[in-house]
Structures are given as structure tokens and as C-alpha cells.
Design a protein around this motif. Structure first.
Motif, PDB file in Angstrom:
ATOM      1  N   PHE A 192      -1.212 -11.825  -7.951  1.00  0.00           N
ATOM      2  CA  PHE A 192      -1.448 -11.396  -6.570  1.00  0.00           C
ATOM      3  C   PHE A 192      -2.233 -12.440  -5.780  1.00  0.00           C
ATOM      4  CE2 PHE A 192      -0.591  -7.246  -8.561  1.00  0.00           C
ATOM      5  CZ  PHE A 192       0.389  -6.785  -7.700  1.00  0.00           C
ATOM      6  N   CYS A 193      -3.224 -13.064  -6.399  1.00  0.00           N
ATOM      7  CA  CYS A 193      -3.985 -14.091  -5.689  1.00  0.00           C
ATOM      8  C   CYS A 193      -3.086 -15.238  -5.237  1.00  0.00           C
ATOM      9  CB  CYS A 193      -5.110 -14.628  -6.573  1.00  0.00           C
ATOM     10  SG  CYS A 193      -6.537 -13.527  -6.712  1.00  0.00           S
ATOM     11  N   LEU A 194      -2.133 -15.604  -6.080  1.00  0.00           N
ATOM     12  CA  LEU A 194      -1.236 -16.706  -5.737  1.00  0.00           C
ATOM     13  C   LEU A 194      -0.290 -16.341  -4.596  1.00  0.00           C
ATOM     14  CD1 LEU A 194      -0.404 -18.147  -9.273  1.00  0.00           C
ATOM     15  CD2 LEU A 194      -1.919 -19.118  -7.527  1.00  0.00           C
ATOM     16  N   GLN A 195      -0.196 -15.052  -4.283  1.00  0.00           N
ATOM     17  CA  GLN A 195       0.584 -14.610  -3.122  1.00  0.00           C
ATOM     18  C   GLN A 195      -0.317 -14.300  -1.927  1.00  0.00           C
ATOM     19  OE1 GLN A 195       4.157 -12.044  -3.965  1.00  0.00           O
ATOM     20  NE2 GLN A 195       3.020 -11.634  -5.831  1.00  0.00           N
ATOM     21  N   ASN A 196      -1.578 -14.740  -2.020  1.00  0.00           N
ATOM     22  CA  ASN A 196      -2.556 -14.494  -0.962  1.00  0.00           C
ATOM     23  C   ASN A 196      -2.801 -12.999  -0.752  1.00  0.00           C
ATOM     24  OD1 ASN A 196      -4.422 -15.727   0.787  1.00  0.00           O
ATOM     25  ND2 ASN A 196      -3.135 -15.336   2.563  1.00  0.00           N
ATOM     26  N   LYS A 197      -2.772 -12.245  -1.847  1.00  0.00           N
ATOM     27  CA  LYS A 197      -3.074 -10.812  -1.824  1.00  0.00           C
ATOM     28  C   LYS A 197      -4.287 -10.562  -2.719  1.00  0.00           C
ATOM     29  CE  LYS A 197       1.774  -9.585  -1.018  1.00  0.00           C
ATOM     30  NZ  LYS A 197       2.969  -8.884  -1.539  1.00  0.00           N
ATOM     31  N   GLN A 198      -5.394 -11.223  -2.351  1.00  0.00           N
ATOM     32  CA  GLN A 198      -6.570 -11.220  -3.221  1.00  0.00           C
ATOM     33  C   GLN A 198      -7.196  -9.842  -3.393  1.00  0.00           C
ATOM     34  OE1 GLN A 198      -6.047 -13.309  -0.667  1.00  0.00           O
ATOM     35  NE2 GLN A 198      -6.036 -15.381  -1.532  1.00  0.00           N
ATOM     36  N   ASN A 199      -6.942  -8.926  -2.461  1.00  0.00           N
ATOM     37  CA  ASN A 199      -7.524  -7.585  -2.633  1.00  0.00           C
ATOM     38  C   ASN A 199      -6.887  -6.821  -3.789  1.00  0.00           C
ATOM     39  OD1 ASN A 199      -5.194  -7.561  -0.942  1.00  0.00           O
ATOM     40  ND2 ASN A 199      -5.687  -5.505  -0.234  1.00  0.00           N
ATOM     41  N   HIS A 200      -5.809  -7.364  -4.350  1.00  0.00           N
ATOM     42  CA  HIS A 200      -5.200  -6.760  -5.536  1.00  0.00           C
ATOM     43  C   HIS A 200      -5.312  -7.682  -6.747  1.00  0.00           C
ATOM     44  CE1 HIS A 200      -3.736  -3.396  -3.236  1.00  0.00           C
ATOM     45  NE2 HIS A 200      -3.207  -4.210  -2.352  1.00  0.00           N
ATOM     46  N   CYS A 201      -6.275  -8.571  -6.710  1.00  0.00           N
ATOM     47  CA  CYS A 201      -6.519  -9.508  -7.815  1.00  0.00           C
ATOM     48  C   CYS A 201      -6.566  -8.765  -9.141  1.00  0.00           C
ATOM     49  CB  CYS A 201      -7.839 -10.250  -7.577  1.00  0.00           C
ATOM     50  SG  CYS A 201      -8.383 -11.273  -8.960  1.00  0.00           S
ATOM     51  N   GLU A 202      -5.861  -9.281 -10.125  1.00  0.00           N
ATOM     52  CA  GLU A 202      -5.816  -8.640 -11.443  1.00  0.00           C
ATOM     53  C   GLU A 202      -7.090  -8.871 -12.252  1.00  0.00           C
ATOM     54  OE1 GLU A 202      -1.034  -8.618 -12.282  1.00  0.00           O
ATOM     55  OE2 GLU A 202      -2.101 -10.526 -12.527  1.00  0.00           O
ATOM     56  N   ASN A 203      -7.954  -9.749 -11.750  1.00  0.00           N
ATOM     57  CA  ASN A 203      -9.248  -9.993 -12.390  1.00  0.00           C
ATOM     58  C   ASN A 203     -10.386  -9.751 -11.393  1.00  0.00           C
ATOM     59  OD1 ASN A 203      -8.111 -11.166 -14.961  1.00  0.00           O
ATOM     60  ND2 ASN A 203      -7.255 -12.616 -13.482  1.00  0.00           N
ATOM     61  N   TRP A 204     -10.176  -8.790 -10.519  1.00  0.00           N
ATOM     62  CA  TRP A 204     -11.079  -8.516  -9.394  1.00  0.00           C
ATOM     63  C   TRP A 204     -12.458  -8.073  -9.868  1.00  0.00           C
ATOM     64  CZ3 TRP A 204     -13.363  -4.039  -7.222  1.00  0.00           C
ATOM     65  CH2 TRP A 204     -13.715  -4.129  -5.868  1.00  0.00           C
ATOM     66  N   ASN A 205     -13.482  -8.612  -9.241  1.00  0.00           N
ATOM     67  CA  ASN A 205     -14.851  -8.173  -9.448  1.00  0.00           C
ATOM     68  C   ASN A 205     -15.501  -7.966  -8.092  1.00  0.00           C
ATOM     69  OD1 ASN A 205     -15.756  -8.216 -12.434  1.00  0.00           O
ATOM     70  ND2 ASN A 205     -14.574 -10.107 -12.240  1.00  0.00           N
TER      71      ASN A 205
END
Length: 335
Positions: free
Chosen positions: A93-106
Motif C-alpha cells: 500500500f505504501c508503494l501505491q501512496n496509500k500510507q494510511n493502509h500501511c501493512e506495517n503501520w505504527n
């Protein structure tokens, strides 16, 4: 240093804990102010996936006290606002500029120690220099960043009509953003007369007390409904009313956070026949800097949205006030 520590559901105390030291790529920030958010209430109630024990607090501004190795462009003494979303920038998701759905979100104040403390350690990439004349208004940067992302999702067109359910700080930010984005009219619904009066002061065309007569009153103003209806309450009952007031081919932005167990009965045929769009809006997506620049540049009225400024020792009371809806404006903890 002193910090608020949640050790389990319903268990919060102000404790003396070790001051953090900056690791490589981090800075330690001396907290000037941290806003009290409904998410903090959910963490205390055990309704948010934060590890215990945890130090909450994610709507913060402060002064850099110390920087770790490898930090460039920031130094001790800089005034900064803290973006609490810590993303990996390398997952799907981050690589698609969708950081709010980051799979390693903190999140600072969630999975990482937060800003209900005298000091907080923050990745340098999450710090934004600012020149706010009143640092306490900086507690609204993160909420405004969320609001801006919601408006990016809704894609309101110039001249559209907007209806907002909820006149708390978030609803009033939606009101101001919608007006600056070119809404022809913005009406606001809330149960609290003081909040409605503030909404009128900030530019709402009409304000309505949310009751049995609300739908009839709103339909008398906009017989066909509203182009964009925003729910900033997180109430299924308000959402049901909101959906009924969306114009054919209009949009409903579900911005307020409902409880995970809440349910809403919706007619699929009604969505099909009326050509409706229903949108969610989670967290922020590269909107923090835009929010800070709008506040820093005086584009929005922030001071009227900030209420009591409370010491850290009063955080338990502040969380109870938010949980009970007893504060008309944003509460700020000032360690």
C-alpha cells in the motif's frame, strides 16, 4: 519524566517513567501541548488495538530537545508538529501512496509511546517545523489532516451544498474546509446549542438541533437534499438520518468513528436507484503538511476550537469529559 500510562482497560495513572533517548534517525521532543481525542478514550476502554502498558497522545506539538545520529535539517530548539502515523514506505500500500493502509503501520500514542508526557521520541521524518503564534492550536493539525483527507475522498465540487452532522472540533473543521473549498451552503446539525452557535459564528448558513423535526426542517431548506453529507458523530442513528438527506447522485462521507459492533440497515435498492456514493475516510494520507500550512498561514479559525488547557494530572478527567461529550471544544493537555 512524568507521563500518563494506561496499564489496562480503565486503568490510567500519571507516573514517573524514564525519559526517552533518541535512536538513530529520531529526535526527542519536549511536549508543549497534546490534544485529547476520542481515540484515546477507546484506548483506555480497551477498544483500540494498543499494547499495554502504553503512553497515549497523538495530537502534539513541541520543541526539539535532542536529535539522534543521522538526523539532518532539524536541531534542538526547533518548534515542531508531530505527524503520529509511522509507515514503512515499502509495503504494497505504501508503494501505491496509500500510507494510511500501511501493512506495517505504527502510531505515536498507539503502538508507540505518545505525547501525554513531558518528552516523546519521534522519527525525524514525522516532524514538521512550524511558526505557530499559539503552539496550543497545533493540537488541531492532526485532526485537520484527517479532515483534508476526507475532503480529498469526497471530491466536493465548487458550488455544491454540504450538510454536516456534528459540531465538535472535527465537524467545525469540516465546516471551514468546505466553505474555503467553494461550497455554496453549509448547514450543521448538533444536539448542543453552544456548539451550534459556534458553527454559526464560523460560517454555517443554518444550524439545526438534531431531533425528530430535523429532517423536515432540513428538507424545507434543501428539498432535493444535499450534494455532500458528512457525518462527524460516529452515531448510527445520525448516519441513518444523514443518508436520507443525500441528494440523488450525491455523496455520504462516513467520517465519525462508530463502535466496531455498530450496525446500520441500508437498502441496496435505494443506493442503486438514487445513484448514491458512500465513502469511508481512515486517518491521514500525506495531508499533514497541508494541514500545518493552512493553520500556520492563518487560513482557518483555530483559536475558537480550543477549549480548556489542562495539566497532565488532569488527563483522566479530560478523557472522561470527552467520553461523556461534556466539552464543546478541543481539550489540550499542557505538560
Amino acid at each position: 519524566m512524568m507521563a500518563a500510562v494506561i496499564r489496562g482497560p480503565g486503568r490510567i495513572s500519571i507516573e514517573d517513567v524514564p525519559r526517552p533517548n533518541p535512536r538513530a534517525g529520531e529526535a526527542v521532543v519536549k511536549v508543549q501541548a497534546c490534544g485529547v481525542c476520542g481515540t484515546d478514550v477507546h484506548i483506555l476502554a480497551g477498544e483500540f488495538p494498543a499494547p499495554y502498558p502504553c503512553i497515549p497522545g497523538h495530537e502534539a506539538v513541541g520543541i526539539i530537545d535532542e536529535v539522534g545520529s543521522g538526523v539532518n535539517g532539524l536541531k534542538a530548539g526547533d518548534a515542531v508538529a508531530i505527524d503520529p502515523a509511522v509507515t514503512c514506505n515499502s509495503c504494497y500500500f505504501c508503494l501505491q501512496n496509500k500510507q494510511n493502509h500501511c501493512e506495517n503501520w505504527n502510531a505515536i500514542g498507539g503502538s508507540m509511546p505518545g505525547a501525554y508526557a513531558e518528552f516523546v521520541a519521534v522519527p525525524a521524518s514525522n516532524l514538521y517545523p512550524n511558526s505557530l503564534p499559539d503552539p496550543v492550536t497545533g493540537v488541531l493539525v492532526e485532526p485537520l489532516a484527517c479532515v483534508l483527507y476526507g475532503h480529498e475522498r469526497a471530491r466536493m465540487s465548487i458550488g455544491e451544498s454540504v450538510l454536516i452532522f456534528g459540531a465538535g472540533p472535527v465537524g467545525l473543521l469540516h465546516l471551514q474546509v468546505a466553505r474555503r473549498a467553494g461550497a455554496s451552503v453549509v448547514d450543521v446539525v448538533d444536539l448542543n446549542p453552544a456548539r451550534l452557535e459556534l458553527a454559526r459564528t464560523l460560517g454555517a448558513r443554518n444550524v439545526t438541533a438534531n431531533g425528530e423535526s430535523a429532517v423536515e426542517e432540513l428538507r424545507s431548506r434543501e428539498p432535493r437534499g444535499y450534494d455532500l453529507v458528512i457525518d462527524a458523530t460516529g452515531s448510527p442513528r445520525a448516519l441513518k438520518t444523514a443518508l436520507a438527506l443525500v441528494k440523488n447522485s450525491g455523496k455520504l462521507l462516513m467520517f465519525g468513528v462508530c463502535a466496531q459492533g455498530d450496525r446500520l440497515v441500508i437498502s441496496p435498492y435505494d443506493i442503486y436507484r438514487r445513484d448514491l456514493t458512500i465513502l469511508g475516510s481512515f486517518s491521514i494520507r500525506r495531508t499533514f503538511l497541508a494541514a500545518l500550512r493552512m493553520i500556520d498561514g492563518g487560513q482557518l479559525e483555530m483559536s475558537p476550537l480550543v477549549g480548556e488547557r489542562l495539566p497532565l494530572a488532569d488527563l483522566p478527567r479530560a478523557l472522561e469529559m470527552v467520553a461523556r461529550g461534556q466539552s464543546d471544544r478541543k481539550l489540550a493537555i499542557v505538560p
